[in-house]
Design a protein around this motif. Structure first.
Motif, PDB file in Angstrom:
ATOM      1  N   UNK A 103      58.138 -92.069-148.577  1.00 51.37           N
ATOM      2  CA  UNK A 103      59.107 -93.222-148.723  1.00 51.37           C
ATOM      3  C   UNK A 103      59.712 -92.893-150.317  1.00 51.37           C
ATOM      4  N   UNK A 104      61.070 -93.196-150.328  1.00 48.14           N
ATOM      5  CA  UNK A 104      61.860 -93.028-151.476  1.00 48.14           C
ATOM      6  C   UNK A 104      61.811 -94.513-152.273  1.00 48.14           C
ATOM      7  N   UNK A 105      61.001 -94.780-153.220  1.00 46.12           N
ATOM      8  CA  UNK A 105      61.264 -96.168-153.543  1.00 46.12           C
ATOM      9  C   UNK A 105      62.514 -96.277-154.807  1.00 46.12           C
ATOM     10  N   UNK A 106      63.406 -97.271-154.758  1.00 45.87           N
ATOM     11  CA  UNK A 106      64.409 -97.347-155.570  1.00 45.87           C
ATOM     12  C   UNK A 106      64.506 -98.815-156.051  1.00 45.87           C
ATOM     13  N   UNK A 107      64.802 -98.692-157.322  1.00 44.55           N
ATOM     14  CA  UNK A 107      65.172-100.144-157.918  1.00 44.55           C
ATOM     15  C   UNK A 107      66.447-100.548-157.381  1.00 44.55           C
ATOM     16  N   UNK A 108      66.920-101.925-157.202  1.00 46.92           N
ATOM     17  CA  UNK A 108      68.188-102.167-156.665  1.00 46.92           C
ATOM     18  C   UNK A 108      69.298-101.909-157.992  1.00 46.92           C
ATOM     19  N   UNK A 109      68.833-101.766-159.112  1.00 51.88           N
ATOM     20  CA  UNK A 109      69.786-101.579-160.161  1.00 51.88           C
ATOM     21  C   UNK A 109      70.392-100.322-160.364  1.00 51.88           C
ATOM     22  N   UNK A 110      70.859 -99.764-159.201  1.00 54.65           N
ATOM     23  CA  UNK A 110      71.080 -98.364-159.131  1.00 54.65           C
ATOM     24  C   UNK A 110      72.439 -98.012-158.355  1.00 54.65           C
ATOM     25  N   UNK A 111      73.164 -96.971-158.825  1.00 54.61           N
ATOM     26  CA  UNK A 111      74.124 -96.306-158.140  1.00 54.61           C
ATOM     27  C   UNK A 111      73.809 -94.847-157.626  1.00 54.61           C
ATOM     28  N   UNK A 112      74.023 -94.672-156.444  1.00 53.06           N
ATOM     29  CA  UNK A 112      73.679 -93.458-155.859  1.00 53.06           C
ATOM     30  C   UNK A 112      75.167 -92.668-155.598  1.00 53.06           C
ATOM     31  N   UNK A 113      75.258 -91.677-156.403  1.00 56.45           N
ATOM     32  CA  UNK A 113      76.755 -90.912-156.500  1.00 56.45           C
ATOM     33  C   UNK A 113      76.721 -89.488-155.869  1.00 56.45           C
ATOM     34  N   UNK A 114      75.749 -88.968-155.556  1.00 60.40           N
ATOM     35  CA  UNK A 114      75.590 -87.605-154.736  1.00 60.40           C
ATOM     36  C   UNK A 114      74.515 -87.799-153.880  1.00 60.40           C
ATOM     37  N   UNK A 115      74.230 -86.759-153.174  1.00 59.02           N
ATOM     38  CA  UNK A 115      73.274 -86.633-152.042  1.00 59.02           C
ATOM     39  C   UNK A 115      71.707 -86.904-152.677  1.00 59.02           C
ATOM     40  N   UNK A 116      70.854 -87.471-151.769  1.00 60.97           N
ATOM     41  CA  UNK A 116      69.423 -87.564-151.963  1.00 60.97           C
ATOM     42  C   UNK A 116      68.712 -86.607-151.147  1.00 60.97           C
ATOM     43  N   UNK A 117      69.301 -85.795-150.668  1.00 61.19           N
ATOM     44  CA  UNK A 117      68.654 -84.783-149.718  1.00 61.19           C
ATOM     45  C   UNK A 117      67.444 -83.850-150.416  1.00 61.19           C
ATOM     46  N   UNK A 118      67.939 -83.251-151.645  1.00 63.65           N
ATOM     47  CA  UNK A 118      66.995 -82.319-152.348  1.00 63.65           C
ATOM     48  C   UNK A 118      65.893 -83.193-152.954  1.00 63.65           C
TER      49      UNK A 118
END
Length: 278
Positions: A103-118
């Protein structure tokens, strides 16, 4: 839409608005990717969960909230900035379904601005997790943390972690965590992150922070460290996850750095999106 990415968030009701911004940014910049969102919580209301469910439905994400009993964490050190929910990620292997292997854990104070696939496809077969360190221009924090926590590895940031759940189920034990809390609570500055590093950092794979856990406060340091190569154009093309560490947060009027307008633009889109679907 293949190879579904499993996302984990552990938070309380106060972080639901930032969660929406994070999820919206994920969908916008990974439009053909399937996602399932696991939200581990203790006391988020049914009304709020229904709202997040509807939001995920509109994004095309599967949504699986899991309510846990947080009583075992009553003795754990917490403050307003670091609530009890931050500890839940440490026991993700125990909390999440056994058929889930990573599983990919993420804090909520983030922005994803490109692909997470890699990042998702990073091979963690021989590791408990993959994570980044926030070293700065000169790595002053790591030597201090090595002394403070008696570490023989870099100090990992727990805000973005690709977790190997099979190894987590074998290695992460509540008994070990509770012993650290009991013996060393006074020395835990960032409590769950300190525990993660103290007990499990030796099982971690280091990945590129400027791609996968970019500290939004550190643009000038990253630029200098790269000899001006990783400028804002590089960031927008190559960085996947912007992490708004520390305080103030980007939704606060006190936040004002190079990435504040970018965050606020996503926040505005989410607010417009919510109005449109209501």
């Amino acid at each position: 839409m293949t190879n579904q990415i499993e996302l984990l968030f552990t938070l309380d009701e106060g972080y639901l608005k930032p969660l929406k911004v994070a999820l919206f940014s994920i969908q916008l910049n990974n439009p053909k990717q399937a996602f399932r969102v696991w939200l581990v919580h203790e006391r988020i209301s049914a009304t709020s969960l229904a709202n997040i469910q509807a939001f995920c439905d509109h994004l095309g994400f599967a949504f699986c909230p899991i309510k846990v009993d947080g009583s075992q964490w009553e003795s754990a050190p917490t403050v307003a900035r670091y609530p009890k929910e931050m500890y839940f990620r440490l026991l993700a292997g125990e909390i999440l379904p056994k058929e889930l292997t990573k599983v990919l854990y993420l804090d909520p104070d983030i922005l994803v601005i490109n692909s997470l696939q890699e990042l998702w496809e990073t091979d963690v077969t021989d590791y408990l997790l993959a994570a980044c360190t926030h070293a700065g221009l000169l790595d002053l924090a790591t030597p201090l943390n090595k002394v403070r926590l008696d570490l023989d590895h870099v100090y990992y940031n727990s805000g973005v972690m690709l977790l190997n759940l099979e190894q987590a189920r074998a290695k992460i034990k509540w008994e070990d965590i509770s012993q650290v809390i009991e013996k060393h609570a006074a020395y835990l500055v960032l409590p769950d992150q300190d525990i993660l590093n103290y007990l499990y950092g030796k099982y971690a794979l280091l990945v590129d922070e400027e791609k996968w856990n970019y500290d939004a406060r550190m643009y000038a340091k990253y630029l200098a460290r790269s000899l001006n190569k990783r400028d804002i154009h590089w960031v927008m093309k190559h960085t996947a996850i912007l992490h708004f560490c520390g305080k103030p947060k980007p939704w606060s009027k006190k936040h004002d750095n190079r990435f504040t307008p970018l965050y606020l633009s996503y926040q505005n889109m989410v607010e417009a999106f919510d109005v449109e679907k209501s």
